[in-house]
Design an enzyme around this catalytic site. Structure first.
Site, PDB file in Angstrom:
ATOM      1  NE  ARG A 118      -4.001   0.547   1.724  1.00 59.31           N
ATOM      2  CZ  ARG A 118      -5.262   0.769   2.057  1.00 59.31           C
ATOM      3  NH1 ARG A 118      -5.543   1.582   3.039  1.00 59.31           N
ATOM      4  NH2 ARG A 118      -6.241   0.169   1.428  1.00 59.31           N
ATOM      5  CG  HIS A 145      -8.145   0.593  -3.683  1.00 54.66           C
ATOM      6  ND1 HIS A 145      -7.423  -0.507  -3.283  1.00 54.66           N
ATOM      7  CD2 HIS A 145      -8.919   0.940  -2.617  1.00 54.66           C
ATOM      8  CE1 HIS A 145      -7.733  -0.800  -2.033  1.00 54.66           C
ATOM      9  NE2 HIS A 145      -8.637   0.054  -1.613  1.00 54.66           N
ATOM     10  CD  GLN A 148     -13.107  -1.628  -1.837  1.00 61.01           C
ATOM     11  OE1 GLN A 148     -12.487  -1.629  -0.786  1.00 61.01           O
ATOM     12  NE2 GLN A 148     -14.314  -2.182  -1.936  1.00 61.01           N
ATOM     13  CG  ASP A 236     -13.828   6.473  -2.124  1.00 63.56           C
ATOM     14  OD1 ASP A 236     -14.029   6.222  -0.916  1.00 63.56           O
ATOM     15  OD2 ASP A 236     -12.711   6.406  -2.648  1.00 63.56           O
ATOM     16  CB  CYS A 275     -14.406   1.252  -1.186  1.00 63.43           C
ATOM     17  SG  CYS A 275     -13.741   2.929  -1.128  1.00 63.43           S
ATOM     18  NE  ARG A 303     -10.519  -5.032  -0.395  1.00 58.43           N
ATOM     19  CZ  ARG A 303      -9.738  -4.060   0.075  1.00 58.43           C
ATOM     20  NH1 ARG A 303     -10.293  -2.997   0.640  1.00 58.43           N
ATOM     21  NH2 ARG A 303      -8.423  -4.124  -0.037  1.00 58.43           N
TER      22      ARG A 303
END
Length: 317
Positions: A118, A145, A148, A236, A275, A303
């Site tokens: 990350r 991402h 996700q 988001d 998310c 996830r």
């Protein structure tokens, strides 16, 4: 179901745009299979798959940014598949004190079988992949991402069937999550309508890539146009990690809040996804995110299952 490119020893999972449509579909189907297996076993979340397909495999997880869902889901994914995981945060490794990404990649390649990163910079992810001798997984960068969005696809198909040909509406910031949705729309052959203010539109280079690869991408500044007849509405947080212009962002993006008046414009059976983490009253109202059309808790749980599928794909399992 067959895995593709099994002759390779390992593969990087850097972006949805960098894998084939067949491999993208394979990962989704593998996640469904692994989720069903975990439900059938139904002992506890700390179980290990009877076949332990990643037995003796070790994953290093590097976090330059904080995380809840990504860290726990990858750690539990490795455990459930019979492997081990090691968490490395920026402040407790030499990478955070100036060791080069290339050196770190080569050192860790001698210790572990895969690296999840990350990162603040997508370029660092690409450099890690260039020098690593083991699979690299993109667990979020400033550009994209993909893990996700693979979980989002899994969630959509559980609730609405195949995503092929369906309409997805994105409202708000054209950020890294939106970029991966654009990639996914091309690979999964669905329609994607994005409503974003000009100031926070998605990267034009990504939109151009989608158009060159047959994507059905629509850009608008009007949320009502984007959500019309949509099968799924997504937003988001309007202020992501690292954004320093929070006040300006919230003011500009305020008209893009997903509320019940906007959801009515979508298909009557449309689902809502986010998310997380969410900020009720900023990008979405509480009656939507906590309402009957919301599938955010399934999305969050998925996830875990998609991480397992991605890990197995990286190892050619």
């Amino acid at each position: 179901m067959s895995n593709h490119n099994l002759l390779e020893n390992h593969r990087h999972f850097l972006d949805i745009s960098s894998i084939t449509s067949d491999d993208a579909v394979y990962i989704i189907e593998k996640a469904k299979e692994l989720k069903k297996a975990s439900k059938d076993i139904n002992i506890s979340k700390g179980f290990t798959h009877p076949d332990a397909p990643l037995k003796n495999k070790a994953l290093a997880m590097i976090f330059e940014k904080s995380s809840t869902r990504t860290r726990v889901s990858f750690e539990m994914a490795m455990h459930q598949l019979g492997g081990k995981s090691v968490v490395l945060q920026n402040h407790d490794m030499q990478l955070g004190r100036g060791e080069s990404v290339s050196d770190t990649a080569q050192v860790l390649s001698g210790f572990v079988d895969a690296i999840m990163l990350r990162a603040n910079s997508h370029d660092d992810l690409l450099e890690m992949a260039e020098y690593s001798k083991v699979p690299i997984i993109n667990a979020l960068t400033d550009y994209s991402h993909p893990c996700q969005i693979m979980a989002d696809i899994l969630t959509f198909e559980e609730h609405k069937g195949s995503i092929k040909g369906k309409k997805i509406a994105w409202c708000g910031d054209g950020n890294n999550v939106a970029v991966s949705w654009i990639h996914a729309a091309v690979k999964f052959d669905c329609e994607l309508a994005l409503a974003c203010p000009d100031e926070y539109a998605p990267l034009q280079s990504v939109v151009d890539w989608a158009n060159e690869n047959g994507g059905k991408i629509t850009l608008t500044t009007d949320p009502e146009v984007a959500v019309k007849d949509a099968d799924c509405v997504i937003t988001d947080t309007f202020v992501s990690m690292g954004d320093e212009d929070a006040k300006e962002r919230l003011k500009t993006l305020a008209p893009y809040i997903v509320d019940s008046d906007l959801m009515v414009k979508a298909d009557s059976d449309a689902i809502f996804m986010h998310c997380l983490p969410a900020h009720r009253g900023e990008e979405v109202t509480a009656d939507v995110i906590d309402g009957p059309q919301s599938v955010i808790w399934d999305e969050a749980e998925n996830r875990l299952h998609i991480q397992k599928a991605i890990l197995m794909w990286c190892f050619g399992k």
